[in-house]
Design a protein around this motif. Sequence first.
Motif, PDB file in Angstrom:
ATOM      1  N   PRO A  58      -1.154   5.095   8.305  1.00  0.00           N
ATOM      2  CA  PRO A  58      -0.572   4.770   9.612  1.00  0.00           C
ATOM      3  C   PRO A  58      -0.032   3.338   9.639  1.00  0.00           C
ATOM      4  CG  PRO A  58      -2.684   5.860   9.880  1.00  0.00           C
ATOM      5  CD  PRO A  58      -2.520   5.587   8.410  1.00  0.00           C
ATOM      6  N   LEU A  59       1.108   3.180  10.278  1.00  0.00           N
ATOM      7  CA  LEU A  59       1.743   1.867  10.381  1.00  0.00           C
ATOM      8  C   LEU A  59       1.256   1.195  11.661  1.00  0.00           C
ATOM      9  CD1 LEU A  59       5.360   3.009   9.456  1.00  0.00           C
ATOM     10  CD2 LEU A  59       3.662   1.965   7.948  1.00  0.00           C
ATOM     11  N   HIS A  60       0.362   0.230  11.519  1.00  0.00           N
ATOM     12  CA  HIS A  60      -0.155  -0.511  12.676  1.00  0.00           C
ATOM     13  C   HIS A  60       0.395  -1.931  12.622  1.00  0.00           C
ATOM     14  CE1 HIS A  60      -2.737  -1.794  15.922  1.00  0.00           C
ATOM     15  NE2 HIS A  60      -3.011  -2.872  15.199  1.00  0.00           N
ATOM     16  N   ASN A  61       1.142  -2.295  13.652  1.00  0.00           N
ATOM     17  CA  ASN A  61       1.797  -3.597  13.729  1.00  0.00           C
ATOM     18  C   ASN A  61       0.778  -4.668  14.118  1.00  0.00           C
ATOM     19  OD1 ASN A  61       3.432  -5.817  14.250  1.00  0.00           O
ATOM     20  ND2 ASN A  61       4.927  -4.654  15.442  1.00  0.00           N
ATOM     21  N   LEU A  62       0.683  -5.710  13.313  1.00  0.00           N
ATOM     22  CA  LEU A  62      -0.248  -6.813  13.566  1.00  0.00           C
ATOM     23  C   LEU A  62       0.402  -7.962  14.333  1.00  0.00           C
ATOM     24  CD1 LEU A  62      -1.791  -6.934   9.976  1.00  0.00           C
ATOM     25  CD2 LEU A  62      -2.782  -5.862  12.017  1.00  0.00           C
ATOM     26  N   THR A  63       1.699  -7.870  14.606  1.00  0.00           N
ATOM     27  CA  THR A  63       2.430  -8.997  15.191  1.00  0.00           C
ATOM     28  C   THR A  63       2.782  -8.749  16.658  1.00  0.00           C
ATOM     29  OG1 THR A  63       4.696  -8.236  14.746  1.00  0.00           O
ATOM     30  CG2 THR A  63       3.510  -9.310  12.929  1.00  0.00           C
ATOM     31  N   GLY A  64       3.335  -9.761  17.265  1.00  0.00           N
ATOM     32  CA  GLY A  64       3.796  -9.674  18.650  1.00  0.00           C
ATOM     33  C   GLY A  64       5.254  -9.271  18.774  1.00  0.00           C
ATOM     34  N   HIS A  65       5.862  -8.811  17.665  1.00  0.00           N
ATOM     35  CA  HIS A  65       7.262  -8.391  17.665  1.00  0.00           C
ATOM     36  C   HIS A  65       7.363  -7.007  17.034  1.00  0.00           C
ATOM     37  CE1 HIS A  65       8.440 -12.495  18.649  1.00  0.00           C
ATOM     38  NE2 HIS A  65       7.579 -12.896  17.720  1.00  0.00           N
ATOM     39  N   ALA A  66       8.367  -6.248  17.446  1.00  0.00           N
ATOM     40  CA  ALA A  66       8.602  -4.939  16.836  1.00  0.00           C
ATOM     41  C   ALA A  66       8.933  -5.114  15.360  1.00  0.00           C
ATOM     42  CB  ALA A  66       9.741  -4.220  17.546  1.00  0.00           C
ATOM     43  N   VAL A  67       8.511  -4.149  14.534  1.00  0.00           N
ATOM     44  CA  VAL A  67       8.790  -4.162  13.101  1.00  0.00           C
ATOM     45  C   VAL A  67       9.623  -2.930  12.778  1.00  0.00           C
ATOM     46  CG1 VAL A  67       7.794  -4.037  10.782  1.00  0.00           C
ATOM     47  CG2 VAL A  67       6.655  -5.389  12.555  1.00  0.00           C
ATOM     48  N   ARG A  68      10.813  -3.148  12.212  1.00  0.00           N
ATOM     49  CA  ARG A  68      11.684  -2.054  11.769  1.00  0.00           C
ATOM     50  C   ARG A  68      11.678  -2.022  10.248  1.00  0.00           C
ATOM     51  NH1 ARG A  68      15.785   0.986  13.709  1.00  0.00           N
ATOM     52  NH2 ARG A  68      15.869  -0.223  15.631  1.00  0.00           N
ATOM     53  N   LEU A  69      11.419  -0.843   9.679  1.00  0.00           N
ATOM     54  CA  LEU A  69      11.435  -0.706   8.232  1.00  0.00           C
ATOM     55  C   LEU A  69      12.875  -0.723   7.725  1.00  0.00           C
ATOM     56  CD1 LEU A  69       8.719   1.996   7.469  1.00  0.00           C
ATOM     57  CD2 LEU A  69       8.462  -0.448   7.871  1.00  0.00           C
ATOM     58  N   LEU A  70      13.070  -1.359   6.593  1.00  0.00           N
ATOM     59  CA  LEU A  70      14.367  -1.364   5.924  1.00  0.00           C
ATOM     60  C   LEU A  70      14.344  -0.469   4.692  1.00  0.00           C
ATOM     61  CD1 LEU A  70      15.195  -5.180   6.113  1.00  0.00           C
ATOM     62  CD2 LEU A  70      16.043  -3.344   7.592  1.00  0.00           C
ATOM     63  N   SER A  71      13.217  -0.467   3.980  1.00  0.00           N
ATOM     64  CA  SER A  71      13.092   0.386   2.798  1.00  0.00           C
ATOM     65  C   SER A  71      11.632   0.496   2.394  1.00  0.00           C
ATOM     66  CB  SER A  71      13.905  -0.172   1.628  1.00  0.00           C
ATOM     67  OG  SER A  71      13.364  -1.392   1.176  1.00  0.00           O
ATOM     68  N   VAL A  72      11.342   1.530   1.626  1.00  0.00           N
ATOM     69  CA  VAL A  72      10.019   1.741   1.031  1.00  0.00           C
ATOM     70  C   VAL A  72      10.270   2.079  -0.433  1.00  0.00           C
ATOM     71  CG1 VAL A  72       7.946   3.170   1.023  1.00  0.00           C
ATOM     72  CG2 VAL A  72       9.024   2.559   3.197  1.00  0.00           C
ATOM     73  N   GLN A  73       9.569   1.385  -1.336  1.00  0.00           N
ATOM     74  CA  GLN A  73       9.803   1.546  -2.767  1.00  0.00           C
ATOM     75  C   GLN A  73       8.471   1.695  -3.494  1.00  0.00           C
ATOM     76  OE1 GLN A  73      11.659  -1.930  -4.368  1.00  0.00           O
ATOM     77  NE2 GLN A  73      11.985  -1.041  -6.369  1.00  0.00           N
ATOM     78  N   TRP A  74       8.388   2.660  -4.392  1.00  0.00           N
ATOM     79  CA  TRP A  74       7.211   2.887  -5.209  1.00  0.00           C
ATOM     80  C   TRP A  74       7.104   1.754  -6.226  1.00  0.00           C
ATOM     81  CZ3 TRP A  74       6.403   8.255  -7.962  1.00  0.00           C
ATOM     82  CH2 TRP A  74       5.197   8.264  -8.669  1.00  0.00           C
ATOM     83  N   VAL A  75       6.010   1.020  -6.199  1.00  0.00           N
ATOM     84  CA  VAL A  75       5.778  -0.069  -7.145  1.00  0.00           C
ATOM     85  C   VAL A  75       5.231   0.532  -8.438  1.00  0.00           C
ATOM     86  CG1 VAL A  75       4.462  -2.180  -7.605  1.00  0.00           C
ATOM     87  CG2 VAL A  75       5.349  -1.732  -5.300  1.00  0.00           C
ATOM     88  N   GLY A  76       5.861   0.222  -9.549  1.00  0.00           N
ATOM     89  CA  GLY A  76       5.410   0.745 -10.839  1.00  0.00           C
ATOM     90  C   GLY A  76       5.752   2.208 -11.031  1.00  0.00           C
ATOM     91  N   GLN A  77       6.876   2.645 -10.486  1.00  0.00           N
ATOM     92  CA  GLN A  77       7.279   4.044 -10.603  1.00  0.00           C
ATOM     93  C   GLN A  77       7.484   4.415 -12.069  1.00  0.00           C
ATOM     94  OE1 GLN A  77      10.736   5.060  -8.276  1.00  0.00           O
ATOM     95  NE2 GLN A  77      11.210   6.812  -9.554  1.00  0.00           N
ATOM     96  N   PRO A  78       6.796   5.463 -12.554  1.00  0.00           N
ATOM     97  CA  PRO A  78       6.964   5.859 -13.953  1.00  0.00           C
ATOM     98  C   PRO A  78       8.354   6.454 -14.198  1.00  0.00           C
ATOM     99  CG  PRO A  78       5.405   7.308 -12.833  1.00  0.00           C
ATOM    100  CD  PRO A  78       5.801   6.254 -11.855  1.00  0.00           C
ATOM    101  N   ALA A  79       8.788   6.382 -15.447  1.00  0.00           N
ATOM    102  CA  ALA A  79      10.117   6.886 -15.808  1.00  0.00           C
ATOM    103  C   ALA A  79      10.253   8.381 -15.548  1.00  0.00           C
ATOM    104  CB  ALA A  79      10.405   6.570 -17.273  1.00  0.00           C
ATOM    105  N   SER A  80       9.162   9.122 -15.621  1.00  0.00           N
ATOM    106  CA  SER A  80       9.246  10.571 -15.429  1.00  0.00           C
ATOM    107  C   SER A  80       9.213  10.988 -13.953  1.00  0.00           C
ATOM    108  CB  SER A  80       8.112  11.274 -16.182  1.00  0.00           C
ATOM    109  OG  SER A  80       6.872  10.931 -15.617  1.00  0.00           O
ATOM    110  N   ALA A  81       9.129  10.012 -13.059  1.00  0.00           N
ATOM    111  CA  ALA A  81       9.134  10.330 -11.620  1.00  0.00           C
ATOM    112  C   ALA A  81      10.555  10.249 -11.078  1.00  0.00           C
ATOM    113  CB  ALA A  81       8.238   9.360 -10.865  1.00  0.00           C
ATOM    114  N   ARG A  82      10.917  11.238 -10.295  1.00  0.00           N
ATOM    115  CA  ARG A  82      12.233  11.258  -9.649  1.00  0.00           C
ATOM    116  C   ARG A  82      12.008  11.330  -8.144  1.00  0.00           C
ATOM    117  NH1 ARG A  82      16.025  15.018  -7.780  1.00  0.00           N
ATOM    118  NH2 ARG A  82      14.728  16.770  -8.376  1.00  0.00           N
ATOM    119  N   ILE A  83      12.424  10.289  -7.439  1.00  0.00           N
ATOM    120  CA  ILE A  83      12.307  10.279  -5.978  1.00  0.00           C
ATOM    121  C   ILE A  83      13.367  11.218  -5.415  1.00  0.00           C
ATOM    122  CG2 ILE A  83      12.479   8.874  -3.883  1.00  0.00           C
ATOM    123  CD1 ILE A  83      10.073   8.096  -5.541  1.00  0.00           C
TER     124      ILE A  83
END
Length: 191
Positions: A58-83
Amino acid sequence: MRRLLRYTVIVGTAAAAAGCSTPAPLRSGPRAVLAVQTGITDGYTRNTDEIVDIGLPPLHNLTGHAVRLLSVQWVGQPASARIISIYGSAYADLGHGFIGAEGNLPIACPGWYQPVPVTSVVTPPHRDSRWFVVISFTLTKPGFYHFNRVKIRYVTDGHRGWQYQNLYTSYKIVSPPLPGPVPIHRSGIWG
């Protein structure tokens, strides 16, 4: 040469006086504006080339301002993974989020999963988001894979930033029994 230097100083001063400036640089390190999940691990066994879905915590905002996502990226994505896709889905459509699922959910269950671009996911100040984020992917080779974290890029209060989110989910990918992956007929899904 002096004339060029003097001209550069005059133009620079005039631009500064006119209020011209460059955008603020992206911070050099992460800044957590969304609560980071800890203490949860999960694991699944799936077949090669089957669509696997993983839901972010769950995305819980810790700040006093709205947070808009720009992107989500798999860190350490293996070569055999295809998003295949990364999208947002409303909790209200499903009633809950999830950690792991399989299949092309928006096609298999269009009444429950109505995807929106990640850039549509906004979390109000000091609140939980009404959205959860789903990453759909396939793995082409058998093996043991760790999906430990993602990198989330966001904008809040007019400033861009990024942070990591922990997932700590492992997948054991096996070769399917012959004749290979067989999709579940649409009539057999969700009742």
